[in-house]
Motif scaffolding. Sequence first.
Motif, PDB file in Angstrom:
ATOM      1  N   ALA A  51      94.765  30.015  48.455  1.00  0.00           N
ATOM      2  CA  ALA A  51      94.334  31.053  47.501  1.00  0.00           C
ATOM      3  C   ALA A  51      93.202  30.242  46.234  1.00  0.00           C
ATOM      4  N   TYR A  52      93.738  28.968  45.846  1.00  0.00           N
ATOM      5  CA  TYR A  52      92.841  28.025  44.962  1.00  0.00           C
ATOM      6  C   TYR A  52      91.656  27.780  45.818  1.00  0.00           C
ATOM      7  N   GLU A  53      91.751  27.120  47.055  1.00  0.00           N
ATOM      8  CA  GLU A  53      90.573  26.738  47.707  1.00  0.00           C
ATOM      9  C   GLU A  53      89.591  28.059  47.880  1.00  0.00           C
ATOM     10  N   ILE A  54      90.205  29.273  48.221  1.00  0.00           N
ATOM     11  CA  ILE A  54      89.167  30.630  48.156  1.00  0.00           C
ATOM     12  C   ILE A  54      88.535  30.786  47.029  1.00  0.00           C
ATOM     13  N   ARG A  55      89.280  30.689  45.951  1.00  0.00           N
ATOM     14  CA  ARG A  55      88.799  31.072  44.502  1.00  0.00           C
ATOM     15  C   ARG A  55      87.783  30.002  44.220  1.00  0.00           C
ATOM     16  N   LEU A  56      87.962  28.575  44.628  1.00  0.00           N
ATOM     17  CA  LEU A  56      86.728  27.695  44.448  1.00  0.00           C
ATOM     18  C   LEU A  56      85.401  27.955  45.070  1.00  0.00           C
ATOM     19  N   LEU A  57      85.743  28.147  46.209  1.00  0.00           N
ATOM     20  CA  LEU A  57      84.403  28.374  47.072  1.00  0.00           C
ATOM     21  C   LEU A  57      83.628  29.781  46.756  1.00  0.00           C
TER      22      LEU A  57
ATOM     23  N   ALA B 238     109.894  11.256  57.548  1.00  0.00           N
ATOM     24  CA  ALA B 238     108.996  10.175  57.303  1.00  0.00           C
ATOM     25  C   ALA B 238     107.505  10.571  57.060  1.00  0.00           C
ATOM     26  N   ASP B 239     107.158  11.558  58.097  1.00  0.00           N
ATOM     27  CA  ASP B 239     105.765  11.798  58.141  1.00  0.00           C
ATOM     28  C   ASP B 239     105.262  12.479  56.932  1.00  0.00           C
ATOM     29  N   ALA B 240     106.229  13.555  56.732  1.00  0.00           N
ATOM     30  CA  ALA B 240     105.979  14.302  55.456  1.00  0.00           C
ATOM     31  C   ALA B 240     105.830  13.559  54.046  1.00  0.00           C
ATOM     32  N   LEU B 241     106.911  12.706  53.880  1.00  0.00           N
ATOM     33  CA  LEU B 241     106.650  11.721  52.785  1.00  0.00           C
ATOM     34  C   LEU B 241     105.479  10.811  52.478  1.00  0.00           C
ATOM     35  N   GLU B 242     105.125  10.533  53.687  1.00  0.00           N
ATOM     36  CA  GLU B 242     103.725   9.455  53.746  1.00  0.00           C
ATOM     37  C   GLU B 242     102.562  10.567  53.200  1.00  0.00           C
ATOM     38  N   ALA B 243     102.526  11.739  53.754  1.00  0.00           N
ATOM     39  CA  ALA B 243     101.565  12.683  53.478  1.00  0.00           C
ATOM     40  C   ALA B 243     101.590  12.822  52.039  1.00  0.00           C
ATOM     41  N   ALA B 244     102.952  13.404  51.424  1.00  0.00           N
ATOM     42  CA  ALA B 244     102.969  13.473  50.087  1.00  0.00           C
ATOM     43  C   ALA B 244     102.612  12.188  49.059  1.00  0.00           C
ATOM     44  N   LYS B 245     102.888  10.814  49.714  1.00  0.00           N
ATOM     45  CA  LYS B 245     102.375   9.915  48.882  1.00  0.00           C
ATOM     46  C   LYS B 245     101.060   9.683  48.771  1.00  0.00           C
ATOM     47  N   ARG B 246     100.192  10.372  49.745  1.00  0.00           N
ATOM     48  CA  ARG B 246      98.695  10.159  50.057  1.00  0.00           C
ATOM     49  C   ARG B 246      98.389  11.368  49.010  1.00  0.00           C
TER      50      ARG B 246
ATOM     51  N   VAL C 271      95.075  20.871  40.916  1.00  0.00           N
ATOM     52  CA  VAL C 271      96.122  21.785  41.502  1.00  0.00           C
ATOM     53  C   VAL C 271      96.191  21.479  42.968  1.00  0.00           C
ATOM     54  N   LEU C 272      95.141  20.837  43.684  1.00  0.00           N
ATOM     55  CA  LEU C 272      95.375  20.425  44.971  1.00  0.00           C
ATOM     56  C   LEU C 272      96.505  19.494  45.079  1.00  0.00           C
ATOM     57  N   ARG C 273      96.374  18.565  44.024  1.00  0.00           N
ATOM     58  CA  ARG C 273      97.613  17.458  44.087  1.00  0.00           C
ATOM     59  C   ARG C 273      98.946  18.081  44.030  1.00  0.00           C
ATOM     60  N   PHE C 274      99.052  19.084  43.207  1.00  0.00           N
ATOM     61  CA  PHE C 274     100.431  19.695  42.909  1.00  0.00           C
ATOM     62  C   PHE C 274     100.732  20.406  44.377  1.00  0.00           C
ATOM     63  N   CYS C 275     100.017  21.217  44.622  1.00  0.00           N
ATOM     64  CA  CYS C 275     100.482  22.161  45.788  1.00  0.00           C
ATOM     65  C   CYS C 275     100.563  21.473  47.033  1.00  0.00           C
ATOM     66  N   ILE C 276      99.912  20.456  47.486  1.00  0.00           N
ATOM     67  CA  ILE C 276     100.030  19.729  48.569  1.00  0.00           C
ATOM     68  C   ILE C 276     101.113  18.723  48.484  1.00  0.00           C
ATOM     69  N   THR C 277     101.495  18.203  47.393  1.00  0.00           N
ATOM     70  CA  THR C 277     102.477  17.021  47.252  1.00  0.00           C
ATOM     71  C   THR C 277     103.854  17.802  47.158  1.00  0.00           C
TER      72      THR C 277
END
Length: 247
Positions: free
Chosen positions: A139-145, A65-73, A81-87
């Motif tokens: 890896a995506y966050e590192i590339r952006l930074l 339930a916690d993981a599904l709530e985090a996916a909804k956020r 890219v962040l939306r796809f990876c994190i969801t």
Amino acid sequence: MESWVRFSAQSQAKERVYRAAQYACTLLSYTLQKNGASPDFIARIKQLEAHLSLGRKLFRLGNSADALEAAKRAIHLSDMVLRFCITVSHLNRAMYFACDNILWAGKSGLVPHMDQEKWSQRSFRYYLFALIMNLSRDAYEIRLLMEREVNGKCQKGGGDNSSAPREDSKVQQLALRLKLQLRLLAHVLRNNPPLLLDVMKNACDIFIPLDRLGLYKTNPGFVGLCGLTSSILSILTIVHPWLKLKP
């Protein structure tokens, strides 16, 4: 569901402590076995490890339930890219926890004659997919930074395109470019402790499902060391919330 998520967050620290103790037992039993310790003593350590593992599964009941709530956020993140990876990571975690809950029911005797190996393999498969998404996000966050750092230096006139003489060979130029990239990577990670901890934690964790699924076999000692290290890093992010990578 929100009240259950709050309760789950409170039990997360206990689960991390149990996890650290479990993998410490894994590492200890492997070390003792290598050094020729008493089989009875090793058996007691392994029994303690099994009890800690079962206790962890009890703490994780309902974590789906916690993981599904985090996916909804995560669905509402602006960066695609962040939306796809994190969801996708949270959805895989939800499936991992669901399989883990079923496995707990089998190991505790509530569901007799269950194929525990099959459900264990399923849970580790979802766990591996979640970690792959986490490392992709890192890896995506590192590339952006790194790009932000390079652009900032260029705007300040710090670009140094003439640092490599034309007469240098291609191998030398490649080595210089690699050295500069590694130096930039170290600089970015040093200035972003949450990202550094997340990379280290995911890099340690990924060897656990790889070993259990037979994709990259190591040994119980290495698995125990990786699990213990990642557990300590997780505890650090709970004790010091600013070290947790956001979002």
